[in-house]
Design an enzyme around this catalytic site. Structure first.
Site, PDB file in Angstrom:
ATOM      1  N   ALA A 191       0.806  -1.215   0.000  1.00 56.97           N
ATOM      2  CA  ALA A 191       0.000   0.000   0.000  1.00 56.97           C
ATOM      3  C   ALA A 191       0.842   1.269   0.000  1.00 56.97           C
ATOM      4  O   ALA A 191       0.372   2.316  -0.436  1.00 56.97           O
ATOM      5  CB  ALA A 191      -0.957  -0.001   1.178  1.00 56.97           C
ATOM      6  N   ASN A 223      -5.032   3.974  10.952  1.00 62.09           N
ATOM      7  CA  ASN A 223      -4.248   2.842  11.447  1.00 62.09           C
ATOM      8  C   ASN A 223      -3.926   2.939  12.936  1.00 62.09           C
ATOM      9  O   ASN A 223      -3.673   1.925  13.574  1.00 62.09           O
ATOM     10  CB  ASN A 223      -2.957   2.688  10.638  1.00 62.09           C
ATOM     11  CG  ASN A 223      -2.276   4.008  10.380  1.00 62.09           C
ATOM     12  OD1 ASN A 223      -2.853   4.905   9.762  1.00 62.09           O
ATOM     13  ND2 ASN A 223      -1.065   4.156  10.873  1.00 62.09           N
ATOM     14  N   GLN A 242      -6.728  -0.554   6.264  1.00 64.38           N
ATOM     15  CA  GLN A 242      -7.082  -1.062   7.592  1.00 64.38           C
ATOM     16  C   GLN A 242      -8.467  -1.697   7.631  1.00 64.38           C
ATOM     17  O   GLN A 242      -8.751  -2.510   8.507  1.00 64.38           O
ATOM     18  CB  GLN A 242      -7.028   0.078   8.622  1.00 64.38           C
ATOM     19  CG  GLN A 242      -5.624   0.531   8.959  1.00 64.38           C
ATOM     20  CD  GLN A 242      -4.864  -0.495   9.794  1.00 64.38           C
ATOM     21  OE1 GLN A 242      -5.448  -1.328  10.483  1.00 64.38           O
ATOM     22  NE2 GLN A 242      -3.539  -0.439   9.720  1.00 64.38           N
ATOM     23  N   SER A 262      -3.562  -3.426   0.878  1.00 63.16           N
ATOM     24  CA  SER A 262      -2.339  -4.119   1.275  1.00 63.16           C
ATOM     25  C   SER A 262      -2.703  -5.503   1.782  1.00 63.16           C
ATOM     26  O   SER A 262      -3.641  -5.654   2.572  1.00 63.16           O
ATOM     27  CB  SER A 262      -1.625  -3.344   2.384  1.00 63.16           C
ATOM     28  OG  SER A 262      -0.489  -4.066   2.812  1.00 63.16           O
ATOM     29  N   HIS A 291      -0.941  -7.605   3.743  1.00 61.75           N
ATOM     30  CA  HIS A 291      -0.529  -8.029   5.086  1.00 61.75           C
ATOM     31  C   HIS A 291      -1.327  -7.415   6.226  1.00 61.75           C
ATOM     32  O   HIS A 291      -1.098  -7.741   7.391  1.00 61.75           O
ATOM     33  CB  HIS A 291       0.977  -7.815   5.296  1.00 61.75           C
ATOM     34  CG  HIS A 291       1.395  -6.409   5.575  1.00 61.75           C
ATOM     35  ND1 HIS A 291       1.612  -5.960   6.858  1.00 61.75           N
ATOM     36  CD2 HIS A 291       1.659  -5.372   4.772  1.00 61.75           C
ATOM     37  CE1 HIS A 291       2.002  -4.687   6.808  1.00 61.75           C
ATOM     38  NE2 HIS A 291       2.035  -4.314   5.550  1.00 61.75           N
ATOM     39  N   CYS A 323       9.167   6.399  20.409  1.00 65.72           N
ATOM     40  CA  CYS A 323      10.522   6.548  20.917  1.00 65.72           C
ATOM     41  C   CYS A 323      11.553   5.851  20.030  1.00 65.72           C
ATOM     42  O   CYS A 323      12.745   5.958  20.256  1.00 65.72           O
ATOM     43  CB  CYS A 323      10.627   6.021  22.334  1.00 65.72           C
ATOM     44  SG  CYS A 323       9.824   7.113  23.500  1.00 65.72           S
TER      45      CYS A 323
HETATM   46  C1  LIG Z   1       0.140  -0.434   6.631  1.00 64.50           C
HETATM   47  C2  LIG Z   1      -0.490   0.735   5.966  1.00 64.50           C
HETATM   48  C3  LIG Z   1       0.025   1.250   4.778  1.00 64.50           C
HETATM   49  C4  LIG Z   1       1.271   0.713   4.128  1.00 64.50           C
HETATM   50  O1  LIG Z   1       1.064  -0.557   3.603  1.00 64.50           O
HETATM   51  P1  LIG Z   1       2.314  -1.490   3.195  1.00 64.50           P
HETATM   52  O2  LIG Z   1       1.700  -2.582   2.390  1.00 64.50           O
HETATM   53  O3  LIG Z   1       2.911  -1.966   4.483  1.00 64.50           O
HETATM   54  O4  LIG Z   1       3.257  -0.650   2.408  1.00 64.50           O
HETATM   55  C5  LIG Z   1      -0.642   2.302   4.189  1.00 64.50           C
HETATM   56  N1  LIG Z   1      -1.749   2.830   4.747  1.00 64.50           N
HETATM   57  C6  LIG Z   1      -2.263   2.363   5.893  1.00 64.50           C
HETATM   58  C7  LIG Z   1      -3.495   2.977   6.458  1.00 64.50           C
HETATM   59  C8  LIG Z   1      -1.645   1.307   6.542  1.00 64.50           C
HETATM   60  O5  LIG Z   1      -2.157   0.874   7.695  1.00 64.50           O
END
Ligand SMILES: *Cc1c(COP(=O)(O)O)cnc(C)c1O
Length: 416
Positions: free
Chosen positions: A84, A164, A192, A212, A214, A340
């Site tokens: 993403a 997120n 998300q 995305s 994952h 942090c």
């Molecule tokens: C994790 C995330 C991304 C990035 O996705 P990747 O596949 O890890 O590059 C972009 N937007 C949101 C809201 C996300 O939670």
């Protein structure tokens, strides 16, 4: 080595994974679907001259259909990317560069993912103007502010479906309608939400949507961008040029096994939404929140409760520094709003945009629940958290003063 130790006969396997907004484990069904595409069927989907290529191409096209079906799109509208972050970059920069002659103004929100914000910053350096809408204390944008932000030169609005960090869901349908009325393209980062909410790009008037794998029980390193065809068709300028794959929008040999994994994850997400699995996940989230409130005081929920993803809980444990808390509950994988890890010690920009004070932002913890969590895990985590918060607060002079009825704001701290 697996990060999880073997499950004790009567207990919960530790550590407990409550960070599903950061990433999700691959569903075993996804892994199973991917495996044959690494060795037996390793062909290049672009090879048109033999059966290795034909088989791989067929698998890719099935996955494209599965992804399209999840969001109510047609397969030709799906462009595979490396994730993403790339989808967001392609949407923002690709649209900006293609439509530069129409105008150089973009509207987005201060609480977007860094992939959006930094893409916008890059465009600003190249002469584009960007309006960053603020959010209220609940994390929601104002539609009136959005309405006022449109200009004749506005080419794109980008608003995420759900945040997120705090899981807050924006009024996407209303935003889509406003964009359509004005002939402005609407991009939505839906990463998300895709495994938990029914999203239909036609119903919501979305022109571009980032995906995305994952974050929805698929593998890392693969994603997609929905680019609407219809009339008028949406165009993006490619960022990665080469063999002209993905109708010229994204060159590079298609990662068959990854794409198959994304496709399977999308199919499982659709089935999960249809079967109401999300209610089980919401019940876990609610169980932890109720348990925390029954056992602890001075808790602050960050973000709207009503307009929120079912799997997200973000709480500030006042007077308990987030990092100390994280150290104390190492058996629970969650994340803290005080970044942090970065050199800056800046607390979450999302919470700051909502007007959360720095001190309170530093005490925030995000819990993200998912398909593979259980009630027993929630109960175990609850006990661990309650014990640790009580312990840390006993050592906090500020907490003690508050409990004695002293208003901290009335105190004249000695200046050094
Ligand atoms: C994790 C995330 C991304 C990035 O996705 P990747 O596949 O890890 O590059 C972009 N937007 C949101 C809201 C996300 O939670």
């Amino acid at each position: 080595m697996s990060p999880k130790s073997p499950a004790p006969a009567d207990g919960v396997r530790l550590p407990i994974y409550f960070d599903n907004n950061a990433t999700t484990p691959c569903d075993p069904k996804v892994v199973e679907a991917m495996l044959p595409w690494l060795f037996q069927n390793f062909g290049n989907p672009a090879s048109r001259t033999h059966s290795f290529g034909w088989a791989a191409n067929e698998a890719v096209e099935l996955a494209r259909e599965q992804v399209a079906t999840l969001i109510g799109a047609s397969p030709k509208e799906i462009v595979f990317t490396s994730g993403a972050t790339e989808s967001d970059n392609l949407a923002i920069k690709g649209v900006a560069r293609h439509y530069a002659r129409k105008g150089k103004h973009i509207i987005t929100v201060a609480t977007e993912h860094k992939a959006i914000l930094d893409s916008c910053h890059a465009l600003e350096r190249d002469g584009w103007e960007v309006t960053y809408l603020g959010v209220n204390a609940e994390g929601l944008i104002s539609l009136d502010e959005l309405k006022a932000a449109f200009r004749d030169e506005t080419v794109l609005v980008s608003v995420m479906y759900a945040n997120n960090e705090i899981g807050v869901v924006q009024p996407i349908k209303a935003i889509g309608a406003m964009c359509k009325e004005r002939g402005v393209l609407f991009h939505c980062d839906a990463v998300q939400a895709l495994a938990y909410e029914k999203i239909d790009v036609r119903e919501l008037n979305i022109d571009l949507l980032s995906i995305s794998a994952h974050k929805m029980y698929g593998p890392k390193g693969i994603g997609a961008l929905f680019v609407r065809r219809g009339r008028p068709r949406v165009r993006v300028q490619s960022m990665i040029d080469g063999g002209g794959h993905e109708r010229g929008m994204r060159s590079g040999t298609l990662a068959t096994h990854q794409i198959v994994g994304l496709g399977k994850a999308a199919e499982l997400a659709r089935l999960s939404i249809e079967s109401g699995e999300v209610n089980k996940i919401r019940a876990l989230r609610d169980r932890l929140w109720v348990g925390l409130q029954e056992n602890l005081d001075e808790l602050i929920l960050n973000g709207s409760w009503e307009h929120r993803l079912a799997n997200n809980l973000n709480v500030s444990f006042a007077y308990v520094e987030g990092e100390a808390m994280m150290m104390g509950i190492k058996q629970i994988a969650c994340s803290s709003g005080s970044a942090c890890t970065s050199a800056s010690l800046e607390p979450s920009y999302v919470l700051r945009a909502m007007g959360v004070e720095v001190e309170l932002a530093h005490t925030s913890i995000r819990f993200g629940f998912g398909r593979f969590n259980t009630e027993a895990e929630v109960d175990e985590a609850l006990a661990l958290i309650v014990e640790k918060v009580r312990f840390l607060r006993e050592m906090s002079p500020l907490y003690e003063m508050v409990k004695e009825g002293i208003d901290l704001k009335s105190i004249q701290w000695e200046a050094h």
